[in-house]
Design an enzyme around this catalytic site. Structure first.
Site, PDB file in Angstrom:
ATOM      1  N   ASN A   1       5.389 -24.488  -1.363  1.00  0.00           N
ATOM      2  CA  ASN A   1       6.491 -24.673  -0.084  1.00  0.00           C
ATOM      3  C   ASN A   1       7.833 -25.211  -0.628  1.00  0.00           C
ATOM      4  OD1 ASN A   1       7.506 -25.616   2.283  1.00  0.00           O
ATOM      5  ND2 ASN A   1       6.050 -26.869   2.697  1.00  0.00           N
TER       6      ASN A   1
ATOM      7  N   LYS B   1      10.484 -26.006   0.821  1.00  0.00           N
ATOM      8  CA  LYS B   1      10.964 -27.045   1.821  1.00  0.00           C
ATOM      9  C   LYS B   1      12.442 -26.731   1.926  1.00  0.00           C
ATOM     10  CE  LYS B   1       7.050 -30.145   1.388  1.00  0.00           C
ATOM     11  NZ  LYS B   1       6.725 -31.723   1.627  1.00  0.00           N
TER      12      LYS B   1
ATOM     13  N   HIS C   1       3.322 -27.520  10.121  1.00  0.00           N
ATOM     14  CA  HIS C   1       3.420 -28.506   8.777  1.00  0.00           C
ATOM     15  C   HIS C   1       3.815 -29.953   9.414  1.00  0.00           C
ATOM     16  CE1 HIS C   1       5.054 -30.613   5.132  1.00  0.00           C
ATOM     17  NE2 HIS C   1       4.460 -29.637   4.536  1.00  0.00           N
TER      18      HIS C   1
ATOM     19  N   GLU D   1       5.624 -32.002   8.488  1.00  0.00           N
ATOM     20  CA  GLU D   1       7.345 -32.458   8.716  1.00  0.00           C
ATOM     21  C   GLU D   1       7.658 -31.562   9.978  1.00  0.00           C
ATOM     22  OE1 GLU D   1       8.443 -31.264   4.774  1.00  0.00           O
ATOM     23  OE2 GLU D   1       7.009 -32.759   4.031  1.00  0.00           O
TER      24      GLU D   1
ATOM     25  N   GLU E   1      -3.701 -31.275   4.847  1.00  0.00           N
ATOM     26  CA  GLU E   1      -2.538 -32.130   4.246  1.00  0.00           C
ATOM     27  C   GLU E   1      -2.476 -33.467   4.574  1.00  0.00           C
ATOM     28  OE1 GLU E   1       0.718 -29.643   2.211  1.00  0.00           O
ATOM     29  OE2 GLU E   1       1.458 -29.622   4.452  1.00  0.00           O
TER      30      GLU E   1
ATOM     31  N   GLY F   1       4.188 -35.968  -0.896  1.00  0.00           N
ATOM     32  CA  GLY F   1       5.575 -36.598  -1.670  1.00  0.00           C
ATOM     33  C   GLY F   1       5.297 -37.413  -2.691  1.00  0.00           C
TER      34      GLY F   1
ATOM     35  N   SER G   1       0.903 -33.845  -3.022  1.00  0.00           N
ATOM     36  CA  SER G   1       1.100 -34.355  -4.269  1.00  0.00           C
ATOM     37  C   SER G   1       0.296 -33.470  -5.296  1.00  0.00           C
ATOM     38  CB  SER G   1       0.667 -35.692  -4.182  1.00  0.00           C
ATOM     39  OG  SER G   1       1.359 -36.509  -3.563  1.00  0.00           O
TER      40      SER G   1
END
Ligand code: 13P
Length: 251
Positions: free
Chosen positions: A9, A11, A96, A98, A166, A172, A211
């Site tokens: 991904n 992003k 997701h 985000e 996730e 991150g 991560s």
């Protein structure tokens, strides 16, 4: 046995189409050496068509990071599942964290899963809690996300869907949750799907994201009871992602 799935991904990276092409070339080379895995790249939607050009039948598949359930109409700034499929994506990330943080609901996620299936794409439904509680409330939270996400899915399509667990608190950084905890969650996810959709629920793939890096990917795949990983920041770092793929060559 299914080959482990590695989803890159990207992003909102990289900044230009030129850089995206470069990153993809190196990623493709590294993937060619890692024959034991299936690689799926999720670039920004703007780069999909260019990267997917000429890749039909190739070893790397493409994924859209987010797309709307509606087939068309007045949705300024959005793209549809059908448009993403037309641009070359055969997988779709749905829900997701985000995207959920920008206001997407569980109901929206359910609609998008159904729209991705209708467009002949494989949805990757992302679920995961923001934080863990000693009372185990995170299990109920994940169960709600799963129930809504699978609401319109017939039993015949269960093996086309992938659930990406996730946990938001693990995204991150450099440390995943422990494979033992992932194992527990993978069992819970399959149990929840079996409860709502019957025994075929066991055929839904579960993967892990948060991560994942070149030092922990292998252990998560071996001991986490998952058949794939979803990689964020490490997937846009050529040296690290190449190293990650090479650690998986013996899986
Ligand atoms: P990181 O790998 O950067 O933690 O991101 C995980 C993620 O959100 C992948 O979808």
């Amino acid at each position: 046995m299914l080959k482990p799935l590695v989803v890159a991904n990207w992003k909102m990276n990289p900044a230009t189409s030129r850089e995206a092409k470069k990153l993809f070339e190196v990623t493709k080379k590294a993937a060619a050496k890692a024959r034991t895995i299936t690689l799926v790249v999720a670039p920004p939607a703007l780069y999909l068509r260019e990267l997917a050009k000429g890749r039909a039948g190739g070893r790397v598949s493409f994924c859209v990071q987010s797309a709307e359930a509606s087939a068309g109409g007045a949705h300024t700034g959005e793209i549809s599942m059908r448009q993403a499929k037309d641009a070359g994506a055969s997988y779709a990330l749905v829900g997701h964290s985000e995207v959920r943080a920008r206001g997407m609901s569980n109901t929206d996620a359910g609609r998008q899963v159904a729209a991705a299936l209708a467009a002949n794409m494989r949805p990757i439904l992302c679920v995961g809690e923001a934080k863990r509680s000693p009372s185990g409330a995170h299990f109920a939270f994940v169960a709600e996300q799963l129930k809504a996400g699978f609401e319109q899915v017939p039993a015949s399509k269960l093996s086309d869907i992938i659930v990406a667990y996730e946990p938001v608190w693990a995204i991150g950084g450099e440390e995943t949750m422990s494979p033992r905890e992932m194992h527990e969650m993978a069992i819970f996810i399959r149990k929840t799907i079996v409860e709502t959709h019957g025994p075929k629920g066991i055929s839904t793939r579960v993967i892990y994201g948060g991560s994942v890096n070149e030092d922990n990917a292998d252990e998560m795949l071996r001991d986490g009871d998952v058949s794939g990983i979803l990689v964020g920041h490490v997937s846009v770092d050529v040296a690290r992602f190449t190293a990650l793929l090479s650690t998986l060559s013996n899986i």
